[in-house]
Design a protein around this motif. Structure first.
Motif, PDB file in Angstrom:
ATOM      1  N   ILE A  10      21.285  36.524  46.758  1.00  0.00           N
ATOM      2  CA  ILE A  10      20.486  37.322  47.862  1.00  0.00           C
ATOM      3  C   ILE A  10      21.071  37.133  49.279  1.00  0.00           C
ATOM      4  CG2 ILE A  10      18.251  36.774  48.891  1.00  0.00           C
ATOM      5  CD1 ILE A  10      17.114  35.598  46.405  1.00  0.00           C
ATOM      6  N   LEU A  11      22.004  36.230  49.241  1.00  0.00           N
ATOM      7  CA  LEU A  11      22.768  35.837  50.562  1.00  0.00           C
ATOM      8  C   LEU A  11      24.182  36.541  50.734  1.00  0.00           C
ATOM      9  CD1 LEU A  11      21.667  32.212  51.381  1.00  0.00           C
ATOM     10  CD2 LEU A  11      20.404  34.310  52.326  1.00  0.00           C
ATOM     11  N   LYS A  12      24.867  36.613  49.656  1.00  0.00           N
ATOM     12  CA  LYS A  12      26.183  37.016  49.635  1.00  0.00           C
ATOM     13  C   LYS A  12      26.425  38.345  49.222  1.00  0.00           C
ATOM     14  CE  LYS A  12      30.681  35.073  47.853  1.00  0.00           C
ATOM     15  NZ  LYS A  12      31.310  33.932  46.905  1.00  0.00           N
ATOM     16  N   ASN A  13      27.372  38.950  49.908  1.00  0.00           N
ATOM     17  CA  ASN A  13      28.193  40.208  49.504  1.00  0.00           C
ATOM     18  C   ASN A  13      29.691  39.913  49.040  1.00  0.00           C
ATOM     19  OD1 ASN A  13      29.590  40.274  52.057  1.00  0.00           O
ATOM     20  ND2 ASN A  13      27.958  41.476  52.956  1.00  0.00           N
ATOM     21  N   TYR A  14      30.053  40.825  48.446  1.00  0.00           N
ATOM     22  CA  TYR A  14      31.564  40.721  47.982  1.00  0.00           C
ATOM     23  C   TYR A  14      32.469  42.122  48.512  1.00  0.00           C
ATOM     24  CZ  TYR A  14      29.577  37.460  44.617  1.00  0.00           C
ATOM     25  OH  TYR A  14      29.035  36.425  44.225  1.00  0.00           O
ATOM     26  N   SER A  15      33.280  41.643  49.469  1.00  0.00           N
ATOM     27  CA  SER A  15      34.151  42.519  50.065  1.00  0.00           C
ATOM     28  C   SER A  15      35.357  42.651  49.065  1.00  0.00           C
ATOM     29  CB  SER A  15      34.468  42.413  51.492  1.00  0.00           C
ATOM     30  OG  SER A  15      34.869  41.252  51.550  1.00  0.00           O
ATOM     31  N   GLN A  16      36.086  43.496  48.975  1.00  0.00           N
ATOM     32  CA  GLN A  16      37.202  43.943  48.107  1.00  0.00           C
ATOM     33  C   GLN A  16      37.051  43.274  46.838  1.00  0.00           C
ATOM     34  OE1 GLN A  16      40.598  42.109  50.487  1.00  0.00           O
ATOM     35  NE2 GLN A  16      40.985  43.951  51.491  1.00  0.00           N
ATOM     36  N   TRP A  17      35.928  43.429  46.088  1.00  0.00           N
ATOM     37  CA  TRP A  17      35.704  43.048  44.903  1.00  0.00           C
ATOM     38  C   TRP A  17      36.644  43.705  43.896  1.00  0.00           C
ATOM     39  CZ3 TRP A  17      34.754  46.827  41.167  1.00  0.00           C
ATOM     40  CH2 TRP A  17      34.141  48.053  41.735  1.00  0.00           C
ATOM     41  N   ASN A  18      36.743  42.875  42.724  1.00  0.00           N
ATOM     42  CA  ASN A  18      37.472  43.777  41.526  1.00  0.00           C
ATOM     43  C   ASN A  18      36.890  43.104  40.319  1.00  0.00           C
ATOM     44  OD1 ASN A  18      39.011  41.466  40.490  1.00  0.00           O
ATOM     45  ND2 ASN A  18      40.081  41.459  42.321  1.00  0.00           N
ATOM     46  N   LEU A  19      37.216  43.999  39.251  1.00  0.00           N
ATOM     47  CA  LEU A  19      36.492  43.839  37.800  1.00  0.00           C
ATOM     48  C   LEU A  19      37.740  44.044  36.818  1.00  0.00           C
ATOM     49  CD1 LEU A  19      33.567  43.361  36.175  1.00  0.00           C
ATOM     50  CD2 LEU A  19      34.161  45.684  35.729  1.00  0.00           C
ATOM     51  N   VAL A  20      37.992  43.162  36.028  1.00  0.00           N
ATOM     52  CA  VAL A  20      39.318  43.110  34.896  1.00  0.00           C
ATOM     53  C   VAL A  20      38.398  42.953  33.877  1.00  0.00           C
ATOM     54  CG1 VAL A  20      41.127  41.950  33.956  1.00  0.00           C
ATOM     55  CG2 VAL A  20      40.814  41.885  36.350  1.00  0.00           C
ATOM     56  N   ALA A  21      38.625  44.171  32.843  1.00  0.00           N
ATOM     57  CA  ALA A  21      38.225  44.385  31.628  1.00  0.00           C
ATOM     58  C   ALA A  21      39.311  44.508  30.428  1.00  0.00           C
ATOM     59  CB  ALA A  21      37.483  45.732  31.526  1.00  0.00           C
ATOM     60  N   LEU A  22      39.182  44.027  29.286  1.00  0.00           N
ATOM     61  CA  LEU A  22      40.061  43.939  28.357  1.00  0.00           C
ATOM     62  C   LEU A  22      39.331  44.928  27.179  1.00  0.00           C
ATOM     63  CD1 LEU A  22      42.101  41.115  27.030  1.00  0.00           C
ATOM     64  CD2 LEU A  22      41.089  42.640  25.381  1.00  0.00           C
ATOM     65  N   HIS A  23      39.687  46.144  26.769  1.00  0.00           N
ATOM     66  CA  HIS A  23      39.325  46.597  25.866  1.00  0.00           C
ATOM     67  C   HIS A  23      40.570  47.380  25.002  1.00  0.00           C
ATOM     68  CE1 HIS A  23      37.373  50.023  23.279  1.00  0.00           C
ATOM     69  NE2 HIS A  23      36.425  49.051  23.336  1.00  0.00           N
ATOM     70  N   PRO A  24      40.825  47.715  23.663  1.00  0.00           N
ATOM     71  CA  PRO A  24      41.888  48.143  23.218  1.00  0.00           C
ATOM     72  C   PRO A  24      41.953  49.760  23.593  1.00  0.00           C
ATOM     73  CG  PRO A  24      40.318  47.738  21.227  1.00  0.00           C
ATOM     74  CD  PRO A  24      39.707  47.032  22.647  1.00  0.00           C
ATOM     75  N   ASN A  25      40.869  50.313  23.899  1.00  0.00           N
ATOM     76  CA  ASN A  25      40.887  51.843  24.091  1.00  0.00           C
ATOM     77  C   ASN A  25      41.475  52.443  25.639  1.00  0.00           C
ATOM     78  OD1 ASN A  25      39.117  54.560  22.578  1.00  0.00           O
ATOM     79  ND2 ASN A  25      40.955  54.398  23.245  1.00  0.00           N
ATOM     80  N   LEU A  26      41.543  51.434  26.310  1.00  0.00           N
ATOM     81  CA  LEU A  26      41.840  51.150  27.549  1.00  0.00           C
ATOM     82  C   LEU A  26      43.237  52.051  27.845  1.00  0.00           C
ATOM     83  CD1 LEU A  26      40.769  48.292  29.731  1.00  0.00           C
ATOM     84  CD2 LEU A  26      39.797  50.576  29.899  1.00  0.00           C
ATOM     85  N   LYS A  27      44.143  51.846  26.698  1.00  0.00           N
ATOM     86  CA  LYS A  27      45.516  52.429  26.810  1.00  0.00           C
ATOM     87  C   LYS A  27      45.406  54.122  26.673  1.00  0.00           C
ATOM     88  CE  LYS A  27      46.526  52.532  21.669  1.00  0.00           C
ATOM     89  NZ  LYS A  27      47.755  52.235  20.911  1.00  0.00           N
ATOM     90  N   SER A  28      44.370  54.593  26.182  1.00  0.00           N
ATOM     91  CA  SER A  28      44.069  56.046  26.086  1.00  0.00           C
ATOM     92  C   SER A  28      43.009  56.372  27.060  1.00  0.00           C
ATOM     93  CB  SER A  28      43.536  56.346  24.806  1.00  0.00           C
ATOM     94  OG  SER A  28      44.265  56.150  23.701  1.00  0.00           O
ATOM     95  N   LEU A  29      43.012  55.596  28.293  1.00  0.00           N
ATOM     96  CA  LEU A  29      42.031  56.237  29.395  1.00  0.00           C
ATOM     97  C   LEU A  29      42.534  57.377  30.052  1.00  0.00           C
ATOM     98  CD1 LEU A  29      39.448  55.268  31.148  1.00  0.00           C
ATOM     99  CD2 LEU A  29      41.277  54.267  32.719  1.00  0.00           C
ATOM    100  N   ILE A  30      41.525  58.460  30.035  1.00  0.00           N
ATOM    101  CA  ILE A  30      41.867  59.847  30.695  1.00  0.00           C
ATOM    102  C   ILE A  30      41.449  59.803  32.133  1.00  0.00           C
ATOM    103  CG2 ILE A  30      41.239  62.355  30.690  1.00  0.00           C
ATOM    104  CD1 ILE A  30      42.795  61.113  28.065  1.00  0.00           C
TER     105      ILE A  30
END
Length: 418
Positions: free
Chosen positions: A286-306
């Motif tokens: 409710i009080l905090k925002n996130y500047s320059q946020w990032n998200l790291v994901a691990l999935h085997p099909n990311l090697k074929s991301l289009i």
């Protein structure tokens, strides 16, 4: 501890002795080594001797470098501290300032030192500081970007002139360093090759008298984070302290899990040769925002991301042919700020992936990520037996009905909230 997604990540603090007036600079003897081991980093410090004679005015340049791929230093920023080994004082600073001047009563007349504390704490200047107080790469309020998100803002620099009131033997490296960021501890200093600085368009190079490294462990204390920010007692809104020099308290919207961030991974569409995923990140704080946020994901099909449609993306390929991890972050001035909980407290994107025939399946929850990290903090994943299942291949419209896709979405939201 050791992070397999960023095995070489660390925060490095470098001290460069630029000038010692008067005296000589022979006799500095540092040796050491740096390398990974299970649980963190180690540095060996061998004997140090100094034969700087005849004076005690020293000018030091300090550089703080965030050599982490996806973890960044958020507000209120770094707060560097150390213990002087003698009775040293800081006479002047550029690019940063000490939080306390301390007791300088032993100095009579003239200008008093900038800081007389035995254990000073140094903070970055705020943006818009006067030009005569600035240095290169200063004045960001202590905020440091990760190396991938913004390579131009992952470092900070300040300079200071110091002296010892009684010890005339020369400069002595401080000890017991801290960086003021939860989850990080400092190693001992070790000497490395001198830094070089260019002038005259790169035709002339000068170098520091004595450079030293300090390396921070890149291990975040996840248990401490949960205890302090999720399960700790939280005062009411009227009792919250709003101070730009302190991290905003974590007051989250009431839910079953009481976590500040919820990540929704929605398998949106299955085509003949491709499949589409929608990712939504909700801020429940409710009080905090996130500047320059990032998200790291691990999935085997990311090697074929289009294609990723409304986030920046960079693979975290740290192991050669294994390309199953990537970092997502917002586009500047568009969605790089994740606002507080509410109607605008979310960011979202869609991505298109190629169905790799050697591995692709929707069985046993394969279509959902193995790991998710938000701003370097590990997210709690739902149990594998609660992952939705979908057909492997695209069907005719009557067979792959809208109700099938809706069912997948509803289950995933339910899993993310448990």
């Amino acid at each position: 501890g050791y992070d397999p997604l960023d095995p070489h990540g660390n925060i490095t603090i470098k001290w460069d002795l630029l000038q010692s007036n008067p005296g000589s600079n022979d006799g500095l003897s540092f040796e050491g080594q740096l390398g990974p081991q299970t649980g963190g980093l180690f540095i060996q410090l061998l004997p140090y001797t100094s034969s700087l004679k005849g004076g005690n005015i020293v000018i030091v340049k300090v550089s703080i470098l965030n050599f982490q791929l996806y973890r960044h230093i958020e507000q209120p920023g770094w707060k560097m501290g150390w213990d002087w080994t003698g009775d040293e004082v800081i006479w002047a600073m550029q690019g940063a300032e000490a939080t306390e001047q301390g007791n300088c009563s032993r100095f009579k007349g003239g200008q008093l030192p900038h800081c007389c504390e035995k254990s000073p704490f140094i903070v970055d200047l705020l943006p818009g500081a006067p030009y005569n107080m600035q240095t290169t790469n200063c004045c960001k309020g202590g905020i440091l970007s990760s190396m991938i998100q913004d390579p131009s803002k992952f470092g900070a620099v300040f300079q200071m002139s110091t002296s010892a009131a009684t010890d005339k033997s020369g400069f002595h490296m401080p000890e017991n360093f801290t960086i003021g960021v939860p989850g990080y501890t400092c190693a001992k200093p070790v000497q490395v090759a001198p830094s070089k600085y260019s002038s005259d368009g790169g035709r002339r190079w000068t170098q520091a008298l004595a450079p030293l490294f300090l390396v921070q462990s890149a291990a975040a204390a996840a248990k401490d984070y949960l205890e302090q920010n999720v399960f700790g007692e939280t005062p009411s809104l009227l009792q919250q302290i709003k101070d730009s020099n302190r991290e905003s308290p974590s007051l989250v919207m009431c839910s079953q899990h009481m976590c500040p961030i919820r990540v929704h991974w929605h398998v949106k569409q299955s085509y003949t040769h491709y499949w589409r995923v929608k990712i939504t990140v909700n801020n429940l704080n409710i009080l905090k925002n996130y500047s320059q946020w990032n998200l790291v994901a691990l999935h085997p099909n990311l090697k074929s991301l289009i294609q990723v449609f409304s986030f920046n993306y960079e693979p975290l390929n740290q192991y050669g042919q294994i390309n199953d991890t990537g970092i997502f972050w917002g586009i500047e001035y568009y969605n790089d700020m994740l606002l507080q909980e509410g109607e605008s407290g979310n960011v979202q994107t869609e991505m298109l992936l190629l169905k790799d025939p050697d591995m692709f399946t929707f069985r046993e929850g394969w279509g959902f990520p193995r790991r998710i990290l938000f701003n370097g903090d590990e997210c709690v994943m739902p149990p594998p037996d609660q992952y939705p299942r979908l057909p492997n291949t695209a069907q005719l419209g009557a067979q792959l009905s809208f109700s099938t896709i809706l069912f997948s979405l509803w289950l995933l939201i339910l899993c993310a909230e448990q």
